[in-house]
Scaffold this active site. Structure first.
Site, mmCIF file in Angstrom:
data_model
loop_
_atom_site.group_PDB
_atom_site.id
_atom_site.type_symbol
_atom_site.label_atom_id
_atom_site.label_comp_id
_atom_site.label_asym_id
_atom_site.label_seq_id
_atom_site.Cartn_x
_atom_site.Cartn_y
_atom_site.Cartn_z
ATOM 1 N N ARG A 112 0.850 -1.192 0.000
ATOM 2 C CA ARG A 112 0.000 0.000 0.000
ATOM 3 C C ARG A 112 0.884 1.240 0.000
ATOM 4 O O ARG A 112 2.104 1.136 0.117
ATOM 5 C CB ARG A 112 -0.974 -0.004 1.178
ATOM 6 C CG ARG A 112 -0.291 -0.102 2.523
ATOM 7 C CD ARG A 112 -1.314 -0.107 3.656
ATOM 8 N NE ARG A 112 -0.633 -0.258 4.936
ATOM 9 C CZ ARG A 112 -1.232 -0.308 6.111
ATOM 10 N NH1 ARG A 112 -2.545 -0.238 6.192
ATOM 11 N NH2 ARG A 112 -0.540 -0.432 7.217
ATOM 12 N N CYS A 116 4.950 8.006 -5.341
ATOM 13 C CA CYS A 116 5.982 9.010 -5.114
ATOM 14 C C CYS A 116 5.272 10.282 -4.655
ATOM 15 O O CYS A 116 4.368 10.753 -5.349
ATOM 16 C CB CYS A 116 6.731 9.237 -6.429
ATOM 17 S SG CYS A 116 7.515 10.863 -6.523
ATOM 18 N N ASN A 150 -4.026 8.434 4.439
ATOM 19 C CA ASN A 150 -3.954 7.598 5.644
ATOM 20 C C ASN A 150 -2.512 7.527 6.114
ATOM 21 O O ASN A 150 -1.614 7.234 5.321
ATOM 22 C CB ASN A 150 -4.445 6.168 5.372
ATOM 23 C CG ASN A 150 -4.656 5.392 6.662
ATOM 24 O OD1 ASN A 150 -5.553 5.710 7.443
ATOM 25 N ND2 ASN A 150 -3.817 4.402 6.911
ATOM 26 N N GLU A 151 -2.310 7.834 7.359
ATOM 27 C CA GLU A 151 -0.971 7.733 7.962
ATOM 28 C C GLU A 151 0.136 8.127 6.985
ATOM 29 O O GLU A 151 0.962 7.295 6.586
ATOM 30 C CB GLU A 151 -0.729 6.322 8.493
ATOM 31 C CG GLU A 151 -1.458 6.030 9.768
ATOM 32 C CD GLU A 151 -0.953 4.754 10.464
ATOM 33 O OE1 GLU A 151 -0.197 3.988 9.861
ATOM 34 O OE2 GLU A 151 -1.335 4.546 11.630
ATOM 35 N N CYS A 159 10.978 9.692 -1.641
ATOM 36 C CA CYS A 159 11.213 9.042 -2.925
ATOM 37 C C CYS A 159 12.373 9.776 -3.592
ATOM 38 O O CYS A 159 12.474 11.001 -3.481
ATOM 39 C CB CYS A 159 9.950 9.128 -3.773
ATOM 40 S SG CYS A 159 10.235 8.680 -5.496
ATOM 41 N N GLU A 306 -7.114 5.403 15.664
ATOM 42 C CA GLU A 306 -6.806 3.971 15.566
ATOM 43 C C GLU A 306 -6.066 3.537 16.815
ATOM 44 O O GLU A 306 -5.188 4.258 17.314
ATOM 45 C CB GLU A 306 -5.869 3.673 14.393
ATOM 46 C CG GLU A 306 -6.498 3.571 13.042
ATOM 47 C CD GLU A 306 -5.460 3.172 11.995
ATOM 48 O OE1 GLU A 306 -4.525 2.406 12.315
ATOM 49 O OE2 GLU A 306 -5.588 3.651 10.863
ATOM 50 N N TRP A 314 2.206 -6.534 13.140
ATOM 51 C CA TRP A 314 3.414 -6.059 12.468
ATOM 52 C C TRP A 314 4.655 -6.022 13.349
ATOM 53 O O TRP A 314 5.690 -5.559 12.912
ATOM 54 C CB TRP A 314 3.158 -4.682 11.837
ATOM 55 C CG TRP A 314 2.324 -3.750 12.676
ATOM 56 C CD1 TRP A 314 0.979 -3.525 12.533
ATOM 57 C CD2 TRP A 314 2.755 -2.924 13.766
ATOM 58 N NE1 TRP A 314 0.533 -2.623 13.476
ATOM 59 C CE2 TRP A 314 1.611 -2.231 14.247
ATOM 60 C CE3 TRP A 314 3.986 -2.708 14.396
ATOM 61 C CZ2 TRP A 314 1.662 -1.336 15.307
ATOM 62 C CZ3 TRP A 314 4.034 -1.807 15.458
ATOM 63 C CH2 TRP A 314 2.880 -1.140 15.898
ATOM 64 N N GLU A 354 -3.130 -8.370 7.376
ATOM 65 C CA GLU A 354 -3.606 -8.032 8.724
ATOM 66 C C GLU A 354 -4.624 -9.032 9.245
ATOM 67 O O GLU A 354 -5.391 -8.729 10.161
ATOM 68 C CB GLU A 354 -4.140 -6.603 8.716
ATOM 69 C CG GLU A 354 -2.992 -5.651 8.398
ATOM 70 C CD GLU A 354 -3.366 -4.188 8.428
ATOM 71 O OE1 GLU A 354 -4.382 -3.827 7.820
ATOM 72 O OE2 GLU A 354 -2.631 -3.411 9.058
ATOM 73 N N LYS A 355 -4.592 -10.252 8.677
ATOM 74 C CA LYS A 355 -5.606 -11.227 9.109
ATOM 75 C C LYS A 355 -5.407 -11.673 10.557
ATOM 76 O O LYS A 355 -6.326 -12.162 11.185
ATOM 77 C CB LYS A 355 -5.663 -12.432 8.167
ATOM 78 C CG LYS A 355 -4.383 -13.219 8.021
ATOM 79 C CD LYS A 355 -4.568 -14.307 6.963
ATOM 80 C CE LYS A 355 -3.308 -15.107 6.746
ATOM 81 N NZ LYS A 355 -2.181 -14.304 6.202
ATOM 82 N N HIS A 357 -4.296 -9.438 12.849
ATOM 83 C CA HIS A 357 -4.429 -8.223 13.672
ATOM 84 C C HIS A 357 -5.769 -8.308 14.395
ATOM 85 O O HIS A 357 -6.784 -8.679 13.808
ATOM 86 C CB HIS A 357 -4.397 -6.999 12.752
ATOM 87 C CG HIS A 357 -4.178 -5.701 13.466
ATOM 88 N ND1 HIS A 357 -5.098 -5.168 14.342
ATOM 89 C CD2 HIS A 357 -3.147 -4.822 13.422
ATOM 90 C CE1 HIS A 357 -4.627 -4.009 14.809
ATOM 91 N NE2 HIS A 357 -3.445 -3.787 14.265
HETATM 92 C C1 GAL Z 1 -2.075 1.554 10.813
HETATM 93 C C2 GAL Z 1 -2.876 1.707 9.533
HETATM 94 C C3 GAL Z 1 -4.058 0.768 9.498
HETATM 95 C C4 GAL Z 1 -3.667 -0.597 9.963
HETATM 96 C C5 GAL Z 1 -3.081 -0.510 11.349
HETATM 97 C C6 GAL Z 1 -2.701 -1.847 11.929
HETATM 98 O O1 GAL Z 1 -0.750 1.866 10.574
HETATM 99 O O2 GAL Z 1 -3.327 3.016 9.365
HETATM 100 O O3 GAL Z 1 -4.569 0.730 8.182
HETATM 101 O O4 GAL Z 1 -2.746 -1.135 9.073
HETATM 102 O O5 GAL Z 1 -1.934 0.288 11.303
HETATM 103 O O6 GAL Z 1 -2.086 -1.727 13.182
#
Ligand code: GAL
Length: 645
Positions: A112, A116, A150-151, A159, A306, A314, A354-355, A357
């Site tokens: 994702r 650039c 997003n983030e 880049c 979030e 991760w 992320e399955k 998560h």
């Molecule tokens: C953030 C991201 C989310 C998701 C989450 C998982 O960095 O914005 O989409 O990936 O982490 O912890």
């Protein structure tokens, strides 16, 4: 009770990715959202390829139905502009928009944020999509706020492609005016780097040896600005169609890559994504610092957009949150000024990276511990609705400056690579936090006159901004060293602060790994300085070693200077707190005490019961019980005391 959006009370919900599920599941989603008290969902963050499967071929039908369903069940939408991942058809038509690393490797599609930041194609297309989204949903009753991108800087901060180089040159020309200006600012007489035209200037790609640090510093500034340009372009598109709707983008807690002071000024609502490690028993302290930054960015309530219900996916090892921790961490964000608690994500994914998560609704459904915790938190947030819109104030400020941070942590040319800004900040924040003392973060240029105590743990770059502050001031080591172009001040450090602090640094004395330097007020590791007095008095001397007997900590009037990084700043801190007349709230170790308006949050981060003497009387909003005197707080439990005046 004025909330961040038109949704009353505290916001509760999470990222909702219905496109990953058959439509039959959506009905269950919204039913369960209503059951849990969810009132906001973040939608369409990574939906570009589903909303526009081919150039200009929009497929909004499914999102229309999602928005309708949400609205019908009392759930507002934090609607994303869907631009965080450009779709494959766009990338294949314009492969030059994929980012290139400093080593010249072009990154592939398949994850994702594959863009650039300087790509004119990406910029044109996100403005087009944001406009289409705004036109489509401008009147939709579910739409409560815009979630741009997003983030930023999560995967793609920089880049090094030719397009980025062009963009960088334009930015440099605006900053330095002429190539002579750039030569002077970058000190290109060193190592034969004198340029005769902007066309010769490139991003700091991998080079045979250390790259000019002034070039790297400008690159850091540029990278933050280049991403901000993307945000601003989308914001302008949204404003044209929905001028009244607030916009945000989710920050990533305290982050090196982006100058959040600048970014926050461009947003209507500050929001943050926070993922403290459940396996780290002190992670609540570091995250509290981030939350205080979020509150300080606009000096207003913000939104935890979030967080994770339990494990993330991760880390090397993804520890789950034991019972009660998700609730406790959520209440902690509220204590530090968030007007809601949102998660990644609503329903646990069954495929993709992320399955594993965690989610508010786990794979196992409503029978799970996770779902019970979701229900419990939803009920608690309902009880806390009245705190929405209230604001915490602080008497102590910690100075944080991104230019300084970037300069300090430049690779390859510093006296020591061990001096890290977060460590310096935390060395002060940790004991302040333990004492229940509210702390704001502040950029050096902000009016600091309202604070009783200002601590600049490090201001490698700049320093002159502190001269106008008239309260109790503490300055940490390696400050006032360079100007805006990373050029050392004539006469040496602390440069513009020399007179105020009454000291001069003769020589940096970084401490090799594993060694320590004693002082009268504790042990230093990592860093020390050979200091000369020039009007200041000595509060503590170095003891032993080559610095024996030299000043380590000094004071002139109201200004204290620490020339070393103390392992424990407590003795110095307690003394300056007393001088400034700042008092905290006494609580046992591991219990966090935070005031937000009329509400006192007491959060037990330990795994044992704690006895606490309440500083006042009131009613706990969570249990609706009157409380005063001494109370017992169960492990990982909290109270939110509405104090009677
Ligand atoms: C953030 C991201 C989310 C998701 C989450 C998982 O960095 O914005 O989409 O990936 O982490 O912890």
């Amino acid at each position: 009770m004025v909330g961040l959006t038109r949704v009353p009370g505290l916001l509760f919900g999470g990222d909702y990715n219905p496109e990953q599920w058959p439509e039959e599941v959506w009905a269950e989603d919204v039913r369960l959202m209503a059951e849990a008290g969810v009132n906001m969902a973040t939608v369409a963050v990574f939906s570009w390829s589903r909303l526009e499967p081919g150039q200009g071929e929009y497929d909004f039908g499914w999102l229309d139905r999602v928005m309708d369903l949400l609205h019908a069940h009392g759930v507002a939408a934090d609607l994303a502009t869907a631009t965080a991942t450009p779709p494959p058809w766009l990338v294949r038509a314009h492969p030059e928009m994929l980012p290139v690393t400093a080593d010249g490797v072009r990154l592939e599609f398949g994850s994702r944020q594959g863009y650039c930041p300087s790509s004119p194609v990406y910029k044109r297309e996100i403005v087009r999509l944001a406009t289409a989204m705004a036109e489509r949903y401008r009147d939709h009753p579910a739409l409560a706020m815009w979630h741009i991108g997003n983030e930023y800087a999560d995967h793609t901060l920089e880049c090094f492609c030719p397009e980025s180089a062009r963009h960088f040159r334009t930015w440099l020309e605006a900053r330095h005016g002429s190539i002579d200006g750039l030569n002077a600012a970058w000190g290109t007489s060193c190592w034969g780097q004198h340029y005769t035209g902007f066309d010769q200037v490139e991003p700091p790609r991998t080079a045979p040896g250390p790259v000019n640090p002034a070039q790297v510093l400008d690159w850091r500034r540029f990278c933050s600005d280049a991403l901000l340009e993307l945000f601003e372009a989308e914001k302008a598109a949204l404003r044209r169609v929905t001028p009244e709707l607030k916009v945000t983008t989710n920050f990533m807690s305290i982050l090196h890559g982006l100058d959040y002071w600048k970014w926050a000024a461009a947003e209507d609502i500050v929001s943050d994504d926070a993922y403290p490690d459940p396996a780290d028993p002190s992670s609540h302290v570091g995250i509290a610092l981030s939350y205080d930054l979020m509150r300080s960015l606009k000096q207003a309530p913000w939104l935890l957009l979030e967080s994770s219900p339990s494990a993330v996916s991760w880390r090397e090892v993804n520890a789950p949150k034991p019972p009660g921790m998700m609730r406790l961490h959520s209440l902690q964000a509220l204590a530090h000024g968030s007007d809601g608690v949102m998660f990644f994500q609503w329903r646990q994914a069954r495929y993709g990276p992320e399955k594993f998560h965690s989610a508010m609704l786990p794979h196992g459904g409503t029978e799970t511990r996770g779902w019970q915790e979701t229900l419990r938190l939803g009920a608690d947030l309902g009880r806390l609705a009245e705190i929405a819109g209230t604001h915490a104030t602080a008497e102590v400020a910690l100075v944080l400056d991104w230019d300084s941070w970037w300069g300090l942590e430049a690779p390859e040319s510093m006296p020591s690579n061990r001096l890290r800004l977060k460590d310096l900040l935390l060395s002060w924040y940790r004991p302040l936090h333990a004492r229940g003392i509210a702390v704001d973060l502040a950029p050096p240029g902000r009016d600091l006159s309202g604070y009783k105590l200002v601590i600049a743990p490090n201001l490698y770059l700049g320093g002159e901004e502190l001269l106008s502050y008239e309260g109790e001031l503490v300055v940490g080591p390696f400050s006032g060293v360079v100007d805006v172009n990373d050029q050392v001040r004539d006469g040496g450090a602390p440069g513009p602060l020399r007179e105020l602090l009454g000291v001069r640094v003769d020589e940096w004395w970084p401490l090799p790994d594993g060694t320590a330097q004693k002082t009268d007020l504790g042990t230093a590791s990592t860093w020390a300085e050979w200091l000369r007095l020039d009007g200041a008095e000595t509060l503590a001397h170095y003891r032993g070693g080559d610095l024996d007997g030299l000043p380590a900590i000094t004071r002139k009037g109201r200004a204290t200077y620490l020339s070393c990084l103390l392992d424990d700043v407590t003795p110095v801190l307690d003394e300056v707190l007393a001088r400034a007349g700042v008092e905290g709230i006494e609580v046992p170790a591991g219990v966090e005490a935070v005031r937000r308006g009329d509400y006192l949050f007491l959060l037990n981060h330990t795994t044992t019961q704690q006895r606490i003497a309440l500083p006042g009387a009131g009613a706990d909003l969570l249990t609706q019980t009157a409380m005063s005197g001494e109370i017992q707080l169960a492990p990982r439990d909290a109270i939110v005391l509405k104090e009677t005046r």
